[in-house]
Every structure is written in structure tokens, then in C-alpha cells.
Design a protein around this motif. Sequence first.
Motif, mmCIF file in Angstrom:
data_model
loop_
_atom_site.group_PDB
_atom_site.id
_atom_site.type_symbol
_atom_site.label_atom_id
_atom_site.label_comp_id
_atom_site.label_asym_id
_atom_site.label_seq_id
_atom_site.Cartn_x
_atom_site.Cartn_y
_atom_site.Cartn_z
ATOM 1 N N MET A 3 0.847 -1.193 0.000
ATOM 2 C CA MET A 3 0.000 0.000 0.000
ATOM 3 C C MET A 3 0.881 1.242 0.000
ATOM 4 S SD MET A 3 -3.073 -1.246 0.055
ATOM 5 C CE MET A 3 -4.272 -0.123 0.681
ATOM 6 N N THR A 4 0.341 2.315 -0.558
ATOM 7 C CA THR A 4 0.995 3.614 -0.563
ATOM 8 C C THR A 4 -0.052 4.678 -0.288
ATOM 9 O OG1 THR A 4 2.448 5.079 -1.816
ATOM 10 C CG2 THR A 4 0.758 3.936 -3.057
ATOM 11 N N GLN A 5 0.372 5.918 -0.174
ATOM 12 C CA GLN A 5 -0.566 7.007 0.068
ATOM 13 C C GLN A 5 -0.670 7.893 -1.158
ATOM 14 O OE1 GLN A 5 0.395 9.191 3.579
ATOM 15 N NE2 GLN A 5 -0.595 7.702 4.915
ATOM 16 N N HIS A 11 -5.156 9.325 1.208
ATOM 17 C CA HIS A 11 -5.746 8.016 1.465
ATOM 18 C C HIS A 11 -4.779 6.918 1.059
ATOM 19 C CE1 HIS A 11 -9.474 10.384 1.591
ATOM 20 N NE2 HIS A 11 -9.897 9.412 2.388
ATOM 21 N N SER A 12 -4.830 5.774 1.751
ATOM 22 C CA SER A 12 -3.956 4.661 1.385
ATOM 23 C C SER A 12 -4.581 3.906 0.216
ATOM 24 C CB SER A 12 -3.724 3.739 2.573
ATOM 25 O OG SER A 12 -4.926 3.156 2.992
ATOM 26 N N CYS A 20 -5.885 7.353 -7.978
ATOM 27 C CA CYS A 20 -6.420 7.245 -6.629
ATOM 28 C C CYS A 20 -7.923 6.972 -6.743
ATOM 29 C CB CYS A 20 -6.178 8.528 -5.844
ATOM 30 S SG CYS A 20 -6.950 8.527 -4.209
#
Length: 123
Positions: A3-5, A11-12, A20
Motif C-alpha cells: 500500500m501507498t498514500q 488516502h492509502s 487514486c
Amino acid sequence: MAMTQCPKCGHSIPADSTFCPDCGFNLIENEPPRASRLVKDEGVRLRRAKQPTDSWQRRLIPNLTHLKQVGQFVVNNGWFLLAIYVISLVFNEWRWEIFGLFILTSYLFSLLTGKESFWQSKK
């Protein structure tokens, strides 16, 4: 799954995402996506798909130009309006259904065919 932001909203999101899912931020090019439809191209990059400019759906969307075209069609086909009136007198219990069919026919025929009259060739 890694996971990343999102750099825009925080948001992740999955690390392999191109956009996104919350704000629509373009993670590949770091710019917000356009309003047009996007399609996959070469597996990674996204490109805008060409929208059909004259589809039958677009020809039926009401706007002032279309309403003027339909009004001109009704004026050019005055005999049709008179015939509908006579038919509605004969079949009085069906008058609103007949009127509805007249409106629908006048709207759809003129916009889909582009004709100004039933017996006239396309302009």
C-alpha cells in the motif's frame, strides 16, 4: 499487497494503482484526470478515448437548437397536426395517447433523420 498514500488526498491505496480511487489523482503523470473516458493503452499508460461526436444518443439530448428544429418540423408538417387533431376527435377516449405519440414522433423523427418535413430529403 503493498500500500501507498495518495500525494493529493492522503488516502492509502494499492501501490500498483494508476489513479487514486478516492480523488481520481493520476499517480503516473501527477496530474488530475480529464473528464473524458480513459482506456488502457500498452498495459500501463492511459489515453483518452475518442468520443463519437454525432451518435444517435447525442442527437436526442434536448437543447435550444433541437427544440427549434422540432418546432420548425411541426410548422412544416401542419397537415400532420391537423390529421392528429381529427383522429383525436374520432377516438376521443385515446386523445392523450394520440397526442403523446404525436409529440414523440415529431421529436424523434426530426432529430434522428435531420429532415424538416416527412416528404423532404435531408438538408
